[in-house]
Design a protein around this motif. Structure first.
Motif, PDB file in Angstrom:
ATOM      1  N   SER A   1     -41.461   1.564 -12.827  1.00  0.00           N
ATOM      2  CA  SER A   1     -42.119   0.722 -11.812  1.00  0.00           C
ATOM      3  C   SER A   1     -41.630  -0.713 -11.920  1.00  0.00           C
ATOM      4  CB  SER A   1     -43.641   0.780 -11.983  1.00  0.00           C
ATOM      5  OG  SER A   1     -44.115   2.078 -11.722  1.00  0.00           O
ATOM      6  N   LEU A   2     -41.481  -1.192 -13.137  1.00  0.00           N
ATOM      7  CA  LEU A   2     -40.952  -2.542 -13.347  1.00  0.00           C
ATOM      8  C   LEU A   2     -39.526  -2.639 -12.808  1.00  0.00           C
ATOM      9  CD1 LEU A   2     -41.157  -5.386 -14.672  1.00  0.00           C
ATOM     10  CD2 LEU A   2     -40.298  -4.327 -16.787  1.00  0.00           C
ATOM     11  N   ILE A   3     -38.699  -1.656 -13.134  1.00  0.00           N
ATOM     12  CA  ILE A   3     -37.303  -1.653 -12.676  1.00  0.00           C
ATOM     13  C   ILE A   3     -37.245  -1.646 -11.151  1.00  0.00           C
ATOM     14  CG2 ILE A   3     -35.160  -0.309 -12.623  1.00  0.00           C
ATOM     15  CD1 ILE A   3     -36.028   0.735 -15.475  1.00  0.00           C
ATOM     16  N   GLU A   4     -38.092  -0.817 -10.533  1.00  0.00           N
ATOM     17  CA  GLU A   4     -38.130  -0.734  -9.067  1.00  0.00           C
ATOM     18  C   GLU A   4     -38.471  -2.092  -8.457  1.00  0.00           C
ATOM     19  OE1 GLU A   4     -40.568   1.667  -5.524  1.00  0.00           O
ATOM     20  OE2 GLU A   4     -41.317   1.668  -7.597  1.00  0.00           O
ATOM     21  N   ASN A   5     -39.495  -2.741  -8.970  1.00  0.00           N
ATOM     22  CA  ASN A   5     -39.927  -4.027  -8.408  1.00  0.00           C
ATOM     23  C   ASN A   5     -38.897  -5.129  -8.638  1.00  0.00           C
ATOM     24  OD1 ASN A   5     -42.368  -3.019  -7.402  1.00  0.00           O
ATOM     25  ND2 ASN A   5     -43.406  -3.310  -9.370  1.00  0.00           N
ATOM     26  N   ILE A   6     -38.243  -5.109  -9.796  1.00  0.00           N
ATOM     27  CA  ILE A   6     -37.192  -6.103 -10.072  1.00  0.00           C
ATOM     28  C   ILE A   6     -36.022  -5.908  -9.113  1.00  0.00           C
ATOM     29  CG2 ILE A   6     -35.522  -6.942 -11.766  1.00  0.00           C
ATOM     30  CD1 ILE A   6     -37.489  -5.903 -13.950  1.00  0.00           C
ATOM     31  N   ALA A   7     -35.629  -4.643  -8.922  1.00  0.00           N
ATOM     32  CA  ALA A   7     -34.497  -4.348  -8.032  1.00  0.00           C
ATOM     33  C   ALA A   7     -34.807  -4.764  -6.593  1.00  0.00           C
ATOM     34  CB  ALA A   7     -34.166  -2.858  -8.098  1.00  0.00           C
ATOM     35  N   LYS A   8     -36.035  -4.548  -6.144  1.00  0.00           N
ATOM     36  CA  LYS A   8     -36.427  -4.933  -4.780  1.00  0.00           C
ATOM     37  C   LYS A   8     -36.474  -6.449  -4.626  1.00  0.00           C
ATOM     38  CE  LYS A   8     -39.074  -0.802  -3.514  1.00  0.00           C
ATOM     39  NZ  LYS A   8     -40.440  -0.236  -3.291  1.00  0.00           N
ATOM     40  N   LYS A   9     -36.850  -7.147  -5.681  1.00  0.00           N
ATOM     41  CA  LYS A   9     -36.916  -8.608  -5.638  1.00  0.00           C
ATOM     42  C   LYS A   9     -35.529  -9.250  -5.647  1.00  0.00           C
ATOM     43  CE  LYS A   9     -41.266 -10.196  -7.694  1.00  0.00           C
ATOM     44  NZ  LYS A   9     -41.418 -11.336  -6.758  1.00  0.00           N
ATOM     45  N   ASN A  10     -34.537  -8.493  -6.146  1.00  0.00           N
ATOM     46  CA  ASN A  10     -33.192  -9.045  -6.337  1.00  0.00           C
ATOM     47  C   ASN A  10     -32.138  -8.140  -5.695  1.00  0.00           C
ATOM     48  OD1 ASN A  10     -33.823 -11.337  -8.434  1.00  0.00           O
ATOM     49  ND2 ASN A  10     -34.909  -9.532  -9.177  1.00  0.00           N
ATOM     50  N   PRO A  11     -32.117  -8.061  -4.363  1.00  0.00           N
ATOM     51  CA  PRO A  11     -31.195  -7.140  -3.673  1.00  0.00           C
ATOM     52  C   PRO A  11     -29.718  -7.477  -3.868  1.00  0.00           C
ATOM     53  CG  PRO A  11     -32.272  -8.619  -2.110  1.00  0.00           C
ATOM     54  CD  PRO A  11     -32.956  -8.819  -3.420  1.00  0.00           C
ATOM     55  N   ASP A  12     -29.418  -8.716  -4.292  1.00  0.00           N
ATOM     56  CA  ASP A  12     -28.016  -9.108  -4.483  1.00  0.00           C
ATOM     57  C   ASP A  12     -27.480  -8.763  -5.876  1.00  0.00           C
ATOM     58  OD1 ASP A  12     -27.935 -10.148  -1.925  1.00  0.00           O
ATOM     59  OD2 ASP A  12     -28.582 -12.142  -2.579  1.00  0.00           O
ATOM     60  N   TYR A  13     -28.359  -8.258  -6.740  1.00  0.00           N
ATOM     61  CA  TYR A  13     -27.947  -7.855  -8.077  1.00  0.00           C
ATOM     62  C   TYR A  13     -27.745  -6.337  -8.118  1.00  0.00           C
ATOM     63  CZ  TYR A  13     -29.901 -12.404  -9.538  1.00  0.00           C
ATOM     64  OH  TYR A  13     -30.198 -13.734  -9.672  1.00  0.00           O
ATOM     65  N   ASN A  14     -26.784  -5.909  -8.910  1.00  0.00           N
ATOM     66  CA  ASN A  14     -26.525  -4.477  -9.099  1.00  0.00           C
ATOM     67  C   ASN A  14     -27.123  -4.030 -10.431  1.00  0.00           C
ATOM     68  OD1 ASN A  14     -24.427  -4.051  -6.813  1.00  0.00           O
ATOM     69  ND2 ASN A  14     -23.663  -5.834  -7.926  1.00  0.00           N
ATOM     70  N   PHE A  15     -28.008  -3.064 -10.373  1.00  0.00           N
ATOM     71  CA  PHE A  15     -28.640  -2.552 -11.589  1.00  0.00           C
ATOM     72  C   PHE A  15     -27.971  -1.216 -11.947  1.00  0.00           C
ATOM     73  CE2 PHE A  15     -31.536  -5.540  -9.773  1.00  0.00           C
ATOM     74  CZ  PHE A  15     -32.083  -6.196 -10.872  1.00  0.00           C
TER      75      PHE A  15
END
Length: 397
Positions: A236-250
């Motif tokens: 859930s944390l990873i999902e929210n971080i990824a959504k907050k930072n669309p310009d970063y590649n996880f």
């Protein structure tokens, strides 16, 4: 001249697992030093389920079992036992370990083992203590196994207590584990996980080629290497971080469901900036690390991770990379070398600060700190405590 030992190492990880843990590292390095090692693959801890992964593992186990002991390098052999995986049943356990006892004694005789050290990772194998003509027994406690999903918790705790009372030496990889085990066995040593510094430091080499699948990715890569399981990682944390930072590649490298086949990553699959690349060979990990701009430890905070010292922390530092992590208790002493995030907002801010980092001094501090925590110095200390214990036994006779 230093004493040479014959180690029977009862592991909780198979030798051929692409992600090496402390078990494989220690076995290989002991063998490299001229000690002989019989590495025993995992007998499994949880009960298998009816799914593709478990069926594949069972098939592989049976195939390896028929091959007997296999020589993997000079001084190192591997045996993959097969047991009835109903560890909560006492009669089944007795049968399993009688068969293991007979097999291991036969292999020890075949290899002419004499100066035997029994080195245990799996508490369920405590019935083997005193049955293999060993001079000394070690329990290397690297995780709170009873906190993993699907474990026979009651049996594990009972068997571990018996094991702690029987063994000569206990090594604990986190302070939480050290505190709890020391209460039962006074010969418990705090021995945190370390890294293969020279291997992961290769990520800094200008000659190291970046893998093709990362070359096509533009923009910052925020990476993770390790087991991708829901009891370890906070999806859930990873999902929210990824959504907050669309310009970063996880980017995640590792086997999905390692230790927990029911792991479900559906909430992350549809995110365009999240990629799962699967497991990679140990030899190639530095080349992936080289392209990472920031490394992640987005762990859950639970009973398991409270007692966990992630080996990958010092591997990341060896590559000089900034690390962003949830506040893992075992890493408190190193918070000055990394960035902490407790929720999506603070984690995102920590990633931004890590990306904007422009200080060679902090990079060098990470590298130098990792250098202090290498396998060779750790094994020196472990062998020293084994020598001391054996010498004390001789003196007491």
């Amino acid at each position: 001249m230093k004493m040479k030992y014959d180690f029977i190492l009862i592991s909780t990880a198979d030798w051929d697992n692409p992600f090496w843990t402390n078990k494989q590292h220690i076995a290989k390095r002991l063998a490299d030093r001229g000690h002989r090692v019989l590495y025993v693959d995992s007998i499994g801890l949880r009960r298998p389920e009816v799914n593709k992964k478990d069926l594949k593992r069972i098939t592989s186990k049976l195939k390896k079992y028929t091959q007997g002991i296999l020589k993997k390098q000079e001084n190192l052999w591997v045996w993959s036992p097969v047991v009835i995986p109903i560890h909560s049943n006492e009669l089944v356990r007795k049968l399993n370990f009688k068969i293991m006892e007979l097999s291991l004694n036969r292999f020890s005789n075949k290899l002419n083992f004499e100066n035997t050290v029994l080195w245990i990772y799996n508490p369920l194998t405590q019935p083997l203590v005193g049955k293999l003509n060993e001079k000394i027994t070690v329990y290397h406690c690297v995780d709170e196994l009873s906190a993993q999903p699907g474990m026979p918790v009651k049996t594990l705790k009972e068997e571990e207590t018996l094991l702690l009372k029987k063994v000569d030496i206990v090594y604990a990889t986190s302070k939480s584990l050290y505190d709890s085990k020391k209460n039962i066995n006074a010969q418990t040593f705090y021995s945190p996980n370390v890294a293969d510094f020279s291997h992961f430091n290769k990520a800094l080499s200008s000659n190291l080629e970046i893998p093709e699948e990362l070359k096509s990715i533009s923009g910052p890569i925020i990476g993770f290497i390790g087991a991708i399981s829901s009891y370890k990682l906070n999806f859930s944390l990873i999902e929210n971080i990824a959504k907050k930072n669309p310009d970063y590649n996880f980017v995640f490298i590792g086997q999905i469901g390692e230790g927990e086949p029911s792991t479900n990553i559906d909430q992350l699959k549809d995110l365009k900036n999240v990629r799962f690349l699967g497991a990679k060979s140990y030899d190639n990990l530095p080349s992936y690390l080289k392209r990472f701009d920031v490394c992640l430890l987005p762990n859950n905070l639970n009973e398991y991770t409270k007692n966990m010292f992630p080996m990958k922390f010092f591997e990341y530092l060896a590559a000089g990379k900034p690390v962003v992590l949830t506040p893992l208790e075992a890493l408190k002493d190193y918070y000055n070398l990394c960035y902490i995030g407790e929720d999506a907002e603070s984690f995102s801010n920590a990633i931004k600060r890590a990306l904007n980092e422009n200080d060679d001094k902090i990079i060098n501090k990470r590298i130098q700190e990792s250098k202090k925590h290498d396998w060779e110095s750790r094994i020196d200390k472990m062998l020293e405590s084994i020598d001391d214990n054996i010498n004390k036994k001789k003196a007491d006779k």
